[in-house]
Design a protein around this motif. Structure first.
Motif, short mmCIF file in Angstrom:
data_model
loop_
_atom_site.label_atom_id
_atom_site.label_comp_id
_atom_site.label_asym_id
_atom_site.label_seq_id
_atom_site.Cartn_x
_atom_site.Cartn_y
_atom_site.Cartn_z
N ILE A 1 -6.58 0.62 7.15
CA ILE A 1 -7.12 -0.27 6.11
C ILE A 1 -6.28 -1.55 6.09
O ILE A 1 -5.05 -1.48 6.07
CB ILE A 1 -7.08 0.42 4.72
CG1 ILE A 1 -8.25 1.39 4.61
CG2 ILE A 1 -7.14 -0.59 3.60
CD1 ILE A 1 -8.43 2.01 3.25
N GLU A 2 -6.97 -2.67 6.13
CA GLU A 2 -6.25 -3.94 6.07
C GLU A 2 -6.12 -4.36 4.61
O GLU A 2 -7.12 -4.45 3.89
CB GLU A 2 -7.03 -5.02 6.85
CG GLU A 2 -6.26 -6.35 6.92
CD GLU A 2 -7.03 -7.45 7.64
OE1 GLU A 2 -7.92 -7.12 8.46
OE2 GLU A 2 -6.72 -8.62 7.39
N ILE A 3 -4.90 -4.59 4.21
CA ILE A 3 -4.67 -5.02 2.83
C ILE A 3 -4.46 -6.53 2.78
O ILE A 3 -3.76 -7.10 3.64
CB ILE A 3 -3.48 -4.26 2.19
CG1 ILE A 3 -3.39 -4.56 0.70
CG2 ILE A 3 -2.17 -4.57 2.85
CD1 ILE A 3 -3.86 -3.46 -0.16
N LEU A 4 -5.11 -7.18 1.86
CA LEU A 4 -4.89 -8.60 1.61
C LEU A 4 -4.24 -8.71 0.23
O LEU A 4 -4.93 -8.72 -0.78
CB LEU A 4 -6.20 -9.39 1.63
CG LEU A 4 -6.88 -9.53 2.99
CD1 LEU A 4 -7.77 -8.35 3.32
CD2 LEU A 4 -7.72 -10.80 3.03
N PRO A 5 -2.91 -8.77 0.19
CA PRO A 5 -2.25 -8.75 -1.10
C PRO A 5 -2.43 -10.07 -1.85
O PRO A 5 -2.48 -11.15 -1.24
CB PRO A 5 -0.77 -8.56 -0.77
CG PRO A 5 -0.67 -8.46 0.71
CD PRO A 5 -1.97 -8.87 1.31
N ILE A 6 -2.51 -9.94 -3.17
CA ILE A 6 -2.50 -11.11 -4.06
C ILE A 6 -1.20 -11.03 -4.85
O ILE A 6 -0.95 -10.05 -5.54
CB ILE A 6 -3.68 -11.08 -5.04
CG1 ILE A 6 -5.01 -10.97 -4.30
CG2 ILE A 6 -3.66 -12.32 -5.92
CD1 ILE A 6 -6.18 -10.64 -5.23
N VAL A 7 -0.38 -12.05 -4.73
CA VAL A 7 0.91 -12.04 -5.41
C VAL A 7 1.06 -13.28 -6.31
O VAL A 7 0.46 -14.31 -6.00
CB VAL A 7 2.09 -12.01 -4.38
CG1 VAL A 7 2.07 -10.71 -3.56
CG2 VAL A 7 2.06 -13.20 -3.45
N PRO A 8 1.87 -13.23 -7.34
CA PRO A 8 2.37 -12.00 -7.96
C PRO A 8 1.32 -11.44 -8.91
O PRO A 8 0.33 -12.11 -9.20
CB PRO A 8 3.59 -12.52 -8.74
CG PRO A 8 3.27 -13.93 -9.05
CD PRO A 8 2.35 -14.44 -7.97
N ASN A 9 1.52 -10.22 -9.40
CA ASN A 9 0.56 -9.61 -10.32
C ASN A 9 0.72 -10.28 -11.68
O ASN A 9 1.48 -9.85 -12.53
CB ASN A 9 0.78 -8.09 -10.44
CG ASN A 9 -0.33 -7.42 -11.23
OD1 ASN A 9 -1.03 -8.05 -12.02
ND2 ASN A 9 -0.51 -6.13 -11.00
N VAL A 10 -0.03 -11.35 -11.85
CA VAL A 10 0.16 -12.24 -13.00
C VAL A 10 -0.28 -11.60 -14.30
O VAL A 10 0.38 -11.77 -15.32
CB VAL A 10 -0.65 -13.54 -12.78
CG1 VAL A 10 -0.68 -14.39 -14.03
CG2 VAL A 10 -0.06 -14.32 -11.63
N SER A 11 -1.40 -10.86 -14.28
CA SER A 11 -1.95 -10.32 -15.54
C SER A 11 -0.91 -9.51 -16.28
O SER A 11 -0.72 -9.67 -17.48
CB SER A 11 -3.16 -9.43 -15.28
OG SER A 11 -3.94 -9.96 -14.28
N GLN A 12 -0.24 -8.64 -15.54
CA GLN A 12 0.76 -7.80 -16.19
C GLN A 12 1.92 -8.65 -16.69
O GLN A 12 2.45 -8.43 -17.79
CB GLN A 12 1.27 -6.72 -15.22
CG GLN A 12 2.16 -5.69 -15.88
CD GLN A 12 1.48 -4.95 -17.00
OE1 GLN A 12 0.40 -4.39 -16.83
NE2 GLN A 12 2.06 -4.98 -18.19
N PHE A 13 2.32 -9.66 -15.89
CA PHE A 13 3.45 -10.50 -16.28
C PHE A 13 3.12 -11.29 -17.54
O PHE A 13 3.95 -11.42 -18.45
CB PHE A 13 3.83 -11.46 -15.14
CG PHE A 13 5.13 -12.17 -15.39
CD1 PHE A 13 5.14 -13.49 -15.82
CD2 PHE A 13 6.35 -11.54 -15.24
CE1 PHE A 13 6.33 -14.15 -16.07
CE2 PHE A 13 7.55 -12.19 -15.50
CZ PHE A 13 7.53 -13.50 -15.91
N VAL A 14 1.89 -11.80 -17.61
CA VAL A 14 1.49 -12.58 -18.79
C VAL A 14 1.46 -11.69 -20.02
O VAL A 14 1.90 -12.09 -21.10
CB VAL A 14 0.12 -13.25 -18.56
CG1 VAL A 14 -0.45 -13.81 -19.85
CG2 VAL A 14 0.24 -14.36 -17.53
N ARG A 15 0.95 -10.46 -19.86
CA ARG A 15 0.94 -9.52 -20.99
C ARG A 15 2.38 -9.27 -21.44
O ARG A 15 2.68 -9.28 -22.63
CB ARG A 15 0.30 -8.20 -20.60
CG ARG A 15 -1.22 -8.18 -20.73
CD ARG A 15 -1.74 -6.76 -20.68
NE ARG A 15 -1.64 -6.20 -19.34
CZ ARG A 15 -2.53 -6.42 -18.38
NH1 ARG A 15 -3.57 -7.18 -18.58
NH2 ARG A 15 -2.38 -5.87 -17.20
#
Lengths: 277, 348
Positions: free
Chosen positions: A64-78
């Motif tokens: 499986i090819e993963i295309l990461p999205i960084v950083p995990n903003v939603s959690q950081f903003v919460r």
């Protein structure tokens, strides 16, 4: 794959379904296995330990090819809303489970993350990226995408230094290509050209409705047809199973890569059938 | 066209968002920023927000030529910011709600009226295309006369005791009703008009001194009723959900952040059949120059900045903000008195 985060641009009904379904590690693992068996071999996702562990448990790290999205903003903003910027940084640090990981960050970096976050935005983003890439890199991604909120924040403020720093960081640290998610594709491409920043992977809303295609659909279509970038279409459809019309539009533009919110095996199966046609 | 010179007060999450949206405008620029925390100066500069830094708004306005201030501070501070800006005739955008209580909201409204400054309050939901479209549909009579409404605002945010200002009654004025309930009330006013009575309000304090949940019943001039459910302590909602289910004599409309669904049958049980009309947010255009922060924010800021120097007013000006504050005040009063409370609309 915002579905694993319990969010959806299609409808709140789906968002809630995803939030409930994917709160179980077992459900995530089953779903990933189902997707792979149907021929879906690419997943674009923010850092998600459950997803990473599922891929490893299924023995699909090299399949499986993963295309990461960084950083995990939603959690950081919460976390930032509840704990402030410093508290959010500390909570992020606590999520790193591996000792080698912590050592890789450098104890100095860990101790000084709050101060770094307060002084230097680009350094803070790169440290947060590194925290997530410690695990994500084990899945051998070829491109890592900057989260659209960070891309667009830097873009709005004409922050050439940030784009240059991030691109260079990703290439040097991981030997992979940087990509940018954005809701402002035309402005981003114009600026990257102006700043002579070589980054060809762009993920942005591309759909037959013109949603989030500012200033207008025609301008975005023109940019895509000019070539020189690898466009990954997001926000393609308003339904849980993409329609033939949605895919036809992408095909007309020569777009081969697109991200879809698929949150169930039945939807994935229906989509696989549409793709075959 | 001259570039509008804008100052930002309060460099938290919302201040940074507004600063960035303004900086993306072709005809406006953030030229000064202010926050009591001196340490934030370097952070915002590293984000690309380059403006002179001041620890106080008074100093900022004394030294800089400013067309408009955007203030993103605790709601109890709004009235002080309004006094400063009104005295200097500087246009002012205040983040919502207008104030932490009705008395301060009235003061802010009077300051706006007497000074004549352009003003706005940050109900970005006014610019979310689905809600604006829903208001049109109701006005056009597609679902007939309104009979009843069920409204909800949900967010998975608070599951323990919190210590920041948003959870302090004196500073924030309240909890989930101030934070997300106020947005829902704005949407409801846009679509249904001003309510005339709070029939019942039950507030639930699960974790904090401010309410974490609210269960409200309201009445409208046309006799229709609304039931409202607000919670920031509910699982399954990573993004805030605003949703109205409006039953009319000719049909039922469900509207939320993403879509509008119209059902032709009046009966609730038949609502599960396919809608006769579905309009998705992708099909509606938002009037914005730059997409950042989610739907509504770009359009909201653009409208405010474009209103400077001409007769246009913001969709969510201080009069609208005051009327929302009236409704909030009546809700809190009804909850304390455990009885109905009349709501009086302020009309200029």
């Amino acid at each position: 794959m915002s579905v694993l985060e319990g969010t959806s641009n299609i409808s709140p009904k789906y968002a809630k379904q995803f939030a409930e379904k994917f709160s179980s590690d077992e459900n995530v693992k089953i779903f990933i296995g189902q997707l792979y068996s149907m021929g879906f071999g690419k997943i674009m996702s923010p850092y998600n330990p459950i997803l990473i562990n599922s891929i490893k448990d299924l023995g699909l790290e090299h399949k499986i090819e993963i295309l990461p999205i960084v950083p995990n903003v939603s959690q950081f903003v919460r976390d930032m809303t509840n704990y402030g910027a410093v508290g959010a940084g500390i909570r992020r640090l606590k999520r790193i489970s591996s000792l080698p990981g912590l050592i890789s960050l450098g104890l100095t970096g860990i101790r000084h993350l709050p101060q770094i976050a307060m002084k230097d935005f680009k350094a803070a983003i790169c440290i947060m990226t590194h925290m997530e890439m410690l695990e994500l890199n084990k899945l051998n991604p070829k491109v890592v995408f900057l989260h659209k909120q960070m891309t667009d924040l830097a873009l709005a403020n004409d922050n050439k230094e940030f784009f240059s720093f991030f691109s260079s960081f990703v290439r040097k640290k991981y030997n992979i290509e940087p990509g940018f998610m954005t809701n402002n594709m035309q402005i981003l491409i114009k600026k990257l050209k102006e700043w002579r920043i070589n980054a060809k992977y762009i993920a942005a809303p591309i759909n037959r409705y013109g949603y989030c295609m500012n200033p207008n659909k025609a301008e975005i279509e023109k940019i895509i047809k000019e070539g020189g970038i690898v466009t990954i279409a997001t926000d393609v459809t308003t339904t849980s199973v993409p329609q033939g019309e949605d895919l036809k539009y992408l095909k007309q533009l020569g777009i081969d890569n697109a991200i879809f919110e698929i949150g169930s095996a039945s939807d994935a199966y229906a989509f696989a059938n549409i793709l075959k046609k | 066209m001259r570039t509008k010179r804008v100052a930002i007060v309060g460099l938290g999450k919302m201040g940074i968002l507004h600063a960035s949206i303004v900086n993306a405008m072709p005809d406006a620029k953030v030229v000064a920023v202010s926050d009591k925390q001196k340490g934030l100066k370097n952070q915002v500069v590293s984000m690309g927000i380059k403006g002179a830094f001041y620890e106080s708004l008074e100093d900022l306005l004394a030294r800089e030529s400013i067309d408009a201030v955007i203030a993103c501070v605790p709601s109890s501070v709004n009235v002080y910011i309004a006094k400063i800006c009104a005295a200097r005739k500087v246009s002012l955008f205040l983040e919502k709600p207008l104030a932490n209580n009705l008395e301060n909201a009235l003061s802010i409204y009077e300051l706006g009226k007497s000074s004549g400054i352009k003003n706005a309050v940050g109900y970005s939901v006014a610019h979310i295309p689905t809600f604006a479209k829903a208001a049109e549909i109701v006005k056009d009579g597609m679902i007939g006369k309104i009979v009843s409404t069920k409204a909800k605002a949900y967010l998975s945010a608070v599951f323990s005791k919190q210590s920041t200002w948003q959870y302090n009654k004196r500073v924030a004025g309240g909890g989930c009703m101030m934070a997300i309930g106020s947005h829902l009330l704005f949407i409801m006013k846009m679509i249904l008009g001003m309510p005339v009575k709070v029939k019942k309000a039950k507030l639930n304090y699960k974790y904090n001194e401010v309410e974490d949940e609210a269960d409200i019943e309201m009445e409208y001039k046309d006799g229709s009723e609304a039931k409202i459910d607000v919670s920031w302590s509910i699982h399954g909602y990573q993004d805030t959900l605003f949703e109205l289910e409006i039953e009319g004599t000719k049909g039922i409309m469900i509207v939320n952040n993403n879509e509008i669904l119209i059902y032709s049958q009046k009966k609730k049980e038949q609502k599960e059949s396919a809608p006769v009309l579905r309009v998705h947010s992708f099909q509606l255009k938002e009037n914005t120059h730059f997409n950042l922060g989610g739907p509504g924010y770009g359009a909201q800021d653009l409208e405010f900045i474009q209103s400077l120097g001409n007769v246009a007013t913001a969709k969510s000006d201080w009069l609208e903000g005051l009327n929302i504050q009236q409704i909030l005040h009546s809700i809190y009063e009804s909850s304390e008195n455990k009885g109905p409370v009349a709501i009086h609309e302020i009309i200029p």
